[in-house]
Design a protein around this motif. Sequence first.
Motif, PDB file in Angstrom:
ATOM      1  N   LEU A  51      -9.639 -37.433 -41.469  1.00  0.00           N
ATOM      2  CA  LEU A  51      -8.341 -36.845 -41.158  1.00  0.00           C
ATOM      3  C   LEU A  51      -7.271 -37.322 -42.136  1.00  0.00           C
ATOM      4  CD1 LEU A  51      -8.176 -37.096 -37.246  1.00  0.00           C
ATOM      5  CD2 LEU A  51      -8.446 -35.034 -38.609  1.00  0.00           C
ATOM      6  N   ILE A  52      -7.304 -38.602 -42.461  1.00  0.00           N
ATOM      7  CA  ILE A  52      -6.306 -39.166 -43.368  1.00  0.00           C
ATOM      8  C   ILE A  52      -6.414 -38.528 -44.750  1.00  0.00           C
ATOM      9  CG2 ILE A  52      -5.569 -41.289 -44.529  1.00  0.00           C
ATOM     10  CD1 ILE A  52      -6.450 -42.799 -41.979  1.00  0.00           C
ATOM     11  N   TRP A  53      -7.651 -38.324 -45.214  1.00  0.00           N
ATOM     12  CA  TRP A  53      -7.853 -37.709 -46.527  1.00  0.00           C
ATOM     13  C   TRP A  53      -7.271 -36.299 -46.581  1.00  0.00           C
ATOM     14  CZ3 TRP A  53     -13.690 -39.361 -46.728  1.00  0.00           C
ATOM     15  CH2 TRP A  53     -13.765 -40.712 -47.091  1.00  0.00           C
ATOM     16  N   GLU A  54      -7.329 -35.600 -45.454  1.00  0.00           N
ATOM     17  CA  GLU A  54      -6.853 -34.214 -45.409  1.00  0.00           C
ATOM     18  C   GLU A  54      -5.548 -34.101 -44.624  1.00  0.00           C
ATOM     19  OE1 GLU A  54      -8.179 -31.803 -47.044  1.00  0.00           O
ATOM     20  OE2 GLU A  54      -9.949 -32.881 -47.755  1.00  0.00           O
ATOM     21  N   ARG A  55      -4.762 -35.170 -44.629  1.00  0.00           N
ATOM     22  CA  ARG A  55      -3.570 -35.251 -43.778  1.00  0.00           C
ATOM     23  C   ARG A  55      -2.641 -34.048 -43.939  1.00  0.00           C
ATOM     24  NH1 ARG A  55      -1.615 -39.848 -45.536  1.00  0.00           N
ATOM     25  NH2 ARG A  55      -2.288 -41.211 -43.851  1.00  0.00           N
ATOM     26  N   GLU A  56      -2.304 -33.715 -45.163  1.00  0.00           N
ATOM     27  CA  GLU A  56      -1.304 -32.666 -45.392  1.00  0.00           C
ATOM     28  C   GLU A  56      -1.771 -31.309 -44.875  1.00  0.00           C
ATOM     29  OE1 GLU A  56       1.253 -30.693 -49.092  1.00  0.00           O
ATOM     30  OE2 GLU A  56       0.212 -32.608 -49.364  1.00  0.00           O
ATOM     31  N   SER A  57      -2.999 -30.943 -45.191  1.00  0.00           N
ATOM     32  CA  SER A  57      -3.488 -29.632 -44.769  1.00  0.00           C
ATOM     33  C   SER A  57      -3.683 -29.567 -43.256  1.00  0.00           C
ATOM     34  CB  SER A  57      -4.800 -29.295 -45.483  1.00  0.00           C
ATOM     35  OG  SER A  57      -5.786 -30.270 -45.225  1.00  0.00           O
ATOM     36  N   ILE A  58      -4.175 -30.661 -42.664  1.00  0.00           N
ATOM     37  CA  ILE A  58      -4.380 -30.680 -41.213  1.00  0.00           C
ATOM     38  C   ILE A  58      -3.041 -30.612 -40.482  1.00  0.00           C
ATOM     39  CG2 ILE A  58      -5.176 -32.082 -39.271  1.00  0.00           C
ATOM     40  CD1 ILE A  58      -7.395 -33.121 -41.126  1.00  0.00           C
ATOM     41  N   ASN A  59      -2.078 -31.403 -40.941  1.00  0.00           N
ATOM     42  CA  ASN A  59      -0.761 -31.369 -40.304  1.00  0.00           C
ATOM     43  C   ASN A  59      -0.098 -30.002 -40.457  1.00  0.00           C
ATOM     44  OD1 ASN A  59      -0.623 -33.916 -39.139  1.00  0.00           O
ATOM     45  ND2 ASN A  59       0.162 -34.882 -40.997  1.00  0.00           N
ATOM     46  N   GLY A  60      -0.389 -29.337 -41.557  1.00  0.00           N
ATOM     47  CA  GLY A  60       0.147 -27.993 -41.742  1.00  0.00           C
ATOM     48  C   GLY A  60      -0.383 -27.031 -40.690  1.00  0.00           C
ATOM     49  N   LEU A  61      -1.661 -27.147 -40.377  1.00  0.00           N
ATOM     50  CA  LEU A  61      -2.262 -26.294 -39.348  1.00  0.00           C
ATOM     51  C   LEU A  61      -1.712 -26.630 -37.960  1.00  0.00           C
ATOM     52  CD1 LEU A  61      -5.982 -26.350 -40.566  1.00  0.00           C
ATOM     53  CD2 LEU A  61      -4.406 -24.411 -40.672  1.00  0.00           C
ATOM     54  N   ILE A  62      -1.549 -27.926 -37.692  1.00  0.00           N
ATOM     55  CA  ILE A  62      -1.004 -28.343 -36.394  1.00  0.00           C
ATOM     56  C   ILE A  62       0.434 -27.847 -36.246  1.00  0.00           C
ATOM     57  CG2 ILE A  62      -0.379 -30.319 -34.947  1.00  0.00           C
ATOM     58  CD1 ILE A  62      -2.636 -31.881 -36.377  1.00  0.00           C
ATOM     59  N   GLU A  63       1.211 -28.001 -37.307  1.00  0.00           N
ATOM     60  CA  GLU A  63       2.607 -27.554 -37.281  1.00  0.00           C
ATOM     61  C   GLU A  63       2.694 -26.051 -37.028  1.00  0.00           C
ATOM     62  OE1 GLU A  63       6.330 -27.281 -40.433  1.00  0.00           O
ATOM     63  OE2 GLU A  63       4.955 -28.985 -40.552  1.00  0.00           O
ATOM     64  N   LYS A  64       1.832 -25.295 -37.672  1.00  0.00           N
ATOM     65  CA  LYS A  64       1.815 -23.843 -37.480  1.00  0.00           C
ATOM     66  C   LYS A  64       1.505 -23.497 -36.024  1.00  0.00           C
ATOM     67  CE  LYS A  64      -0.295 -19.627 -39.391  1.00  0.00           C
ATOM     68  NZ  LYS A  64      -0.714 -19.064 -38.099  1.00  0.00           N
ATOM     69  N   ALA A  65       0.545 -24.213 -35.436  1.00  0.00           N
ATOM     70  CA  ALA A  65       0.179 -23.958 -34.042  1.00  0.00           C
ATOM     71  C   ALA A  65       1.332 -24.296 -33.098  1.00  0.00           C
ATOM     72  CB  ALA A  65      -1.057 -24.779 -33.674  1.00  0.00           C
ATOM     73  N   ILE A  66       2.038 -25.388 -33.390  1.00  0.00           N
ATOM     74  CA  ILE A  66       3.173 -25.795 -32.553  1.00  0.00           C
ATOM     75  C   ILE A  66       4.290 -24.755 -32.612  1.00  0.00           C
ATOM     76  CG2 ILE A  66       5.050 -27.482 -32.344  1.00  0.00           C
ATOM     77  CD1 ILE A  66       3.011 -29.624 -33.253  1.00  0.00           C
ATOM     78  N   LEU A  67       4.622 -24.319 -33.811  1.00  0.00           N
ATOM     79  CA  LEU A  67       5.702 -23.342 -33.965  1.00  0.00           C
ATOM     80  C   LEU A  67       5.323 -21.994 -33.360  1.00  0.00           C
ATOM     81  CD1 LEU A  67       6.924 -24.169 -37.588  1.00  0.00           C
ATOM     82  CD2 LEU A  67       7.911 -24.896 -35.403  1.00  0.00           C
TER      83      LEU A  67
END
Length: 252
Positions: free
Chosen positions: A9-25
């Motif tokens: 997860l840490i290695w892919e932090r930016e892309s994963i957080n981008g997906l989570i952020e999209k789901a939240i919004l």
Amino acid sequence: MGNTKIQLLIWERESINGLIEKAILDADGRGVRVLSLGLLNQAKQLNGGGELFTKKYPKLRVRLVDGSGLATAVVLKSIPLDTKQVFLCGSSSKVAHATATALCERGVQVIMNQKKEYDMLKLRVPESSTGYLKFSSDEIPRIWIGDIIDDKQQRRAPSGTIFIPTSQFPLKKTRKDCTYLGSPAMKIPETMQNVHTCENWLPRRVMSAWRIAAIIHAQEGWNMHECGDDMMDIEKVWSAAIRHGFIPLSKA
């Protein structure tokens, strides 16, 4: 298993957080009231336990719930009532720290043998209860709690030890003379339909406490986020879960 997954997860932090952020919004835009942060996408190393999103979007209407309060309650209820000492095995998670703090406040001695983790936790425990937090390499109780307790650590435990995980994932069982409890979870009410399996390591109709917490949050209409350092009152969320028909595994 847990460490490897977190590292990925840490290695892919930016892309994963981008997906989570999209789901939240997306959820916020659709009028969703509560969004559960899944078992891995709430990792502190990934996004501060979800705090990244509440700080970036302070006007979110959807409530983000990591489920840590109920998970802590389930762990606490799993510890035998007559317990006087527990061993906290190298854990730094929100649930592990909350569990240890609650035990100290109840007069249960929490023993640790890793100085860095001990010093970190001591800052969180109320001053009136710090006497119950002890650093020792010699005392090893028969009740162990922790996020990840590896094979080497388990071999140090005395025969008859009860291992209680504070993480979302079960511990690897290496001792036949010890007892291993499952990851924090509860049986769902009979009224809940079309729910058969939540995680592949849990029995049928048993759900992780982290997921149940979001359901309770919505049913109760609570208005706070439970993420980052914020946590629901442990007894309040436990009582609500029982009231809504969720059953402790010890009584299932």
